[in-house]
Design a protein around this motif. Structure first.
Motif, PDB file in Angstrom:
ATOM      1  N   VAL A 176      24.900 -29.265 -20.397  1.00  0.00           N
ATOM      2  CA  VAL A 176      25.820 -28.836 -19.345  1.00  0.00           C
ATOM      3  C   VAL A 176      25.780 -29.835 -18.197  1.00  0.00           C
ATOM      4  N   PHE A 177      26.961 -30.280 -17.755  1.00  0.00           N
ATOM      5  CA  PHE A 177      27.008 -31.230 -16.649  1.00  0.00           C
ATOM      6  C   PHE A 177      27.740 -30.693 -15.425  1.00  0.00           C
ATOM      7  N   ALA A 178      28.375 -29.533 -15.517  1.00  0.00           N
ATOM      8  CA  ALA A 178      29.051 -28.974 -14.346  1.00  0.00           C
ATOM      9  C   ALA A 178      29.475 -27.540 -14.640  1.00  0.00           C
ATOM     10  N   CYS A 203      36.912 -30.917 -15.811  1.00  0.00           N
ATOM     11  CA  CYS A 203      35.656 -31.236 -16.499  1.00  0.00           C
ATOM     12  C   CYS A 203      35.491 -32.739 -16.707  1.00  0.00           C
ATOM     13  N   HIS A 204      36.575 -33.460 -16.995  1.00  0.00           N
ATOM     14  CA  HIS A 204      36.439 -34.895 -17.246  1.00  0.00           C
ATOM     15  C   HIS A 204      35.982 -35.662 -16.003  1.00  0.00           C
ATOM     16  N   PRO A 205      36.540 -35.435 -14.829  1.00  0.00           N
ATOM     17  CA  PRO A 205      35.983 -36.102 -13.634  1.00  0.00           C
ATOM     18  C   PRO A 205      34.532 -35.741 -13.369  1.00  0.00           C
ATOM     19  N   TYR A 206      34.176 -34.483 -13.614  1.00  0.00           N
ATOM     20  CA  TYR A 206      32.777 -34.097 -13.433  1.00  0.00           C
ATOM     21  C   TYR A 206      31.868 -34.831 -14.418  1.00  0.00           C
ATOM     22  N   SER A 207      32.373 -35.080 -15.618  1.00  0.00           N
ATOM     23  CA  SER A 207      31.545 -35.784 -16.607  1.00  0.00           C
ATOM     24  C   SER A 207      31.239 -37.203 -16.148  1.00  0.00           C
ATOM     25  N   GLU A 208      32.196 -37.860 -15.493  1.00  0.00           N
ATOM     26  CA  GLU A 208      31.986 -39.225 -15.015  1.00  0.00           C
ATOM     27  C   GLU A 208      31.016 -39.270 -13.838  1.00  0.00           C
ATOM     28  N   ALA A 209      30.947 -38.191 -13.074  1.00  0.00           N
ATOM     29  CA  ALA A 209      29.986 -38.134 -11.971  1.00  0.00           C
ATOM     30  C   ALA A 209      28.576 -37.830 -12.469  1.00  0.00           C
ATOM     31  N   ALA A 216      26.872 -46.189 -21.509  1.00  0.00           N
ATOM     32  CA  ALA A 216      25.733 -45.521 -22.148  1.00  0.00           C
ATOM     33  C   ALA A 216      26.132 -44.243 -22.881  1.00  0.00           C
ATOM     34  N   LEU A 217      27.370 -43.822 -22.729  1.00  0.00           N
ATOM     35  CA  LEU A 217      27.811 -42.588 -23.375  1.00  0.00           C
ATOM     36  C   LEU A 217      28.130 -42.861 -24.834  1.00  0.00           C
ATOM     37  N   PRO A 218      27.463 -42.181 -25.776  1.00  0.00           N
ATOM     38  CA  PRO A 218      27.716 -42.435 -27.203  1.00  0.00           C
ATOM     39  C   PRO A 218      29.174 -42.183 -27.572  1.00  0.00           C
ATOM     40  N   ALA A 219      29.672 -42.942 -28.560  1.00  0.00           N
ATOM     41  CA  ALA A 219      31.071 -42.817 -28.969  1.00  0.00           C
ATOM     42  C   ALA A 219      31.373 -41.476 -29.621  1.00  0.00           C
ATOM     43  N   ASP A 220      30.346 -40.802 -30.155  1.00  0.00           N
ATOM     44  CA  ASP A 220      30.577 -39.522 -30.833  1.00  0.00           C
ATOM     45  C   ASP A 220      30.389 -38.329 -29.910  1.00  0.00           C
ATOM     46  N   VAL A 221      30.349 -38.559 -28.596  1.00  0.00           N
ATOM     47  CA  VAL A 221      30.176 -37.477 -27.624  1.00  0.00           C
ATOM     48  C   VAL A 221      31.521 -37.154 -26.993  1.00  0.00           C
ATOM     49  N   ASP A 222      31.798 -35.874 -26.840  1.00  0.00           N
ATOM     50  CA  ASP A 222      33.039 -35.456 -26.192  1.00  0.00           C
ATOM     51  C   ASP A 222      32.736 -34.311 -25.227  1.00  0.00           C
ATOM     52  N   VAL A 223      33.763 -33.920 -24.481  1.00  0.00           N
ATOM     53  CA  VAL A 223      33.632 -32.864 -23.484  1.00  0.00           C
ATOM     54  C   VAL A 223      34.088 -31.533 -24.077  1.00  0.00           C
ATOM     55  N   TYR A 224      33.279 -30.526 -23.889  1.00  0.00           N
ATOM     56  CA  TYR A 224      33.592 -29.150 -24.291  1.00  0.00           C
ATOM     57  C   TYR A 224      33.407 -28.255 -23.071  1.00  0.00           C
ATOM     58  N   TYR A 225      33.792 -26.985 -23.211  1.00  0.00           N
ATOM     59  CA  TYR A 225      33.626 -26.078 -22.076  1.00  0.00           C
ATOM     60  C   TYR A 225      33.632 -24.621 -22.534  1.00  0.00           C
ATOM     61  N   PHE A 226      32.935 -23.797 -21.746  1.00  0.00           N
ATOM     62  CA  PHE A 226      33.018 -22.343 -21.853  1.00  0.00           C
ATOM     63  C   PHE A 226      34.021 -21.869 -20.803  1.00  0.00           C
ATOM     64  N   THR A 227      34.886 -20.948 -21.165  1.00  0.00           N
ATOM     65  CA  THR A 227      35.873 -20.424 -20.227  1.00  0.00           C
ATOM     66  C   THR A 227      35.888 -18.896 -20.275  1.00  0.00           C
ATOM     67  N   PRO A 228      36.406 -18.239 -19.230  1.00  0.00           N
ATOM     68  CA  PRO A 228      36.526 -16.780 -19.270  1.00  0.00           C
ATOM     69  C   PRO A 228      37.506 -16.332 -20.347  1.00  0.00           C
ATOM     70  N   THR A 229      37.256 -15.165 -20.894  1.00  0.00           N
ATOM     71  CA  THR A 229      38.198 -14.547 -21.821  1.00  0.00           C
ATOM     72  C   THR A 229      39.001 -13.491 -21.064  1.00  0.00           C
ATOM     73  N   MET A 243      30.457 -29.205 -20.582  1.00  0.00           N
ATOM     74  CA  MET A 243      29.284 -29.691 -21.316  1.00  0.00           C
ATOM     75  C   MET A 243      29.652 -30.853 -22.225  1.00  0.00           C
ATOM     76  N   PHE A 244      28.651 -31.630 -22.578  1.00  0.00           N
ATOM     77  CA  PHE A 244      28.796 -32.662 -23.597  1.00  0.00           C
ATOM     78  C   PHE A 244      28.371 -32.076 -24.941  1.00  0.00           C
ATOM     79  N   GLY A 245      29.091 -32.462 -25.983  1.00  0.00           N
ATOM     80  CA  GLY A 245      28.739 -32.064 -27.335  1.00  0.00           C
ATOM     81  C   GLY A 245      29.147 -33.145 -28.315  1.00  0.00           C
ATOM     82  N   ASN A 246      28.641 -33.054 -29.518  1.00  0.00           N
ATOM     83  CA  ASN A 246      28.970 -34.030 -30.551  1.00  0.00           C
ATOM     84  C   ASN A 246      30.302 -33.657 -31.203  1.00  0.00           C
TER      85      ASN A 246
END
Length: 405
Positions: A176-178, A203-209, A216-229, A243-246
């Motif tokens: 989790v990054f933000a 989430c993407h701007p937060y990931s860069e911060a 240094a960020l691996p090529a197989d890493v992407d941004v995911y998120y939990f959201t309200p239902t 969050m970051f995930g594979n």
């Protein structure tokens, strides 16, 4: 020691016993008879024992008042029951006065505390916490920034009801990054698409911060998120967790991806903050797939890149670098000046091919050997990020994929 007289009716002081009926009464001063003429003890008592009186019952309302006072439940009713109980006790001769008084006192204190809680918001907060806990099956949950976890379902897609927090040093599903609250979350649920759009945008701007070194960020890493239902929204859930995930559902992350002021030294932080200026300009790249689809838009964007490169080089030159890295960073700043000239030429390009040629030349300067040498001197990643076939940046822009959880 004088022996007390027997129980029962006693003769006048100094006189004897009462004579049988029909005989004259003895006068004063006659001695108390002894011997055979004396009446036996049992007949001299003359009075039976008084009848046993039952114990008065305890007033029921007094008991109820005490119970409500102790439990601090319905304090107003507890006070009323205590007052009524006192009136009944006086009228009926029942027991329980102490219980009634205690119930009145405790209920009064409870009423004051309840009033204070409502006026200060404490009761509302407690109720919200209770409601949130009671509705846990329908809501999301909180994972703190910097924590790593494993998904119990084994996937970061679909619905998640809970996760297992694990150390970031080992293998894990996500980091989790933000986290942030949905803006304007006071109304009805805005819909899944609207929530996902907010998560993508922020989430993407937060990931860069959080992971400042994009190299240094691996090529197989992407941004995911939990959201309200929709269901959790009804119970006050407004939190989005980034969050970051594979990208491979069967693969994991290993080690923390965090690179910010909590993990970097002053020189590394200064270099990456300057680097972020150019990254920010690239985030504004036109969304068309090819340059020829919007040459005018790309030429306008090239002017923004020129400004970013000028500010990036200036930031590198004003920082006081360690002697071991100063020469290499200065050389890199000069390479940025040359890259700025290429982007100025791209801004004046006559066609898409000319624009792309200057773009490629600038890229070889910004991500070339001088950049690698400066990064190595600072202890940063030295493997440039990958790019797609058109030469545009690959992973970290806002067009990157994001999966809703």
């Amino acid at each position: 020691m004088a022996t007390p007289p027997p129980f029962g009716p006693q003769p006048p002081h100094g006189g004897g016993p009462f004579p049988p009926p029909g005989q004259p009464q003895p006068g004063a001063g006659q001695p108390y008879p002894h011997g055979a003429a004396a009446e036996p003890w049992g007949r001299a008592w003359g009075q039976p024992y008084p009848a046993w009186a039952p114990t008065p019952p305890v007033n029921g309302l007094a008991i109820a008042a005490l119970v409500l006072g102790v439990l601090c439940f319905l304090p107003g009713i507890g006070v009323v029951l205590g007052v009524v109980a006192l009136a009944q006790i006086r009228k009926r001769g029942e027991r329980g006065k102490g219980m009634a008084v205690a119930g009145i006192v405790l209920s009064t204190v409870g009423a004051l505390l309840m009033t204070l809680a409502f006026t200060t918001g404490g009761a509302r907060d407690a109720y919200e916490g209770f409601r949130s806990a009671a509705s846990g099956a329908g809501g999301t949950f909180s994972v703190a920034k910097g924590e790593c976890f494993d998904s119990r379902s084994g996937s970061l897609e679909g619905y998640a009801y809970d996760v297992d927090i694990v150390p970031c040093d080992g293998a894990h599903d996500a980091e989790v990054f933000a986290s942030f609250a949905m803006p304007d979350g006071g109304g009805d649920f805005p819909g899944d698409d609207a929530v996902t759009e907010v998560a993508d945008d922020r989430c993407h701007p937060y990931s860069e911060a959080y992971a400042m070194d994009t190299w240094a960020l691996p090529a197989d890493v992407d941004v995911y998120y939990f959201t309200p239902t929709r269901e959790s929204w009804r119970y006050g859930d407004r939190e989005i967790t980034c969050m970051f995930g594979n990208v491979d559902p069967k693969a994991h992350l290993t080690g923390s991806l965090r690179q910010d002021r909590t993990t970097l030294d002053d020189d590394q932080l200064a270099f990456l903050e300057a680097d972020a200026i150019l990254n920010g300009a690239f985030d504004e790249m036109p969304g068309t797939e090819y340059v020829e689809d919007d040459l005018a838009g790309h030429k306008e964007w090239a002017a923004q890149v020129v400004d970013a490169l000028e500010r990036q080089a200036a930031a590198l030159r004003v920082h006081d670098w360690e002697p071991t890295a100063e020469r290499d960073v200065t050389d890199y700043a000069e390479a940025l000046d040359e890259a700025r000239e290429e982007w100025e030429a791209a801004h004046e390009a006559d066609d898409a091919d000319d624009f792309t040629d200057h773009w490629d030349a600038a890229h070889r300067l910004t991500d070339g050997s001088k950049a690698i040498t400066a990064r190595e001197a600072l202890g940063l990643a030295i493997e440039p990020p990958t790019y797609d076939d058109e030469g545009t940046g690959g992973g970290d822009g806002e067009d990157g994929p994001g999966a809703e959880v």
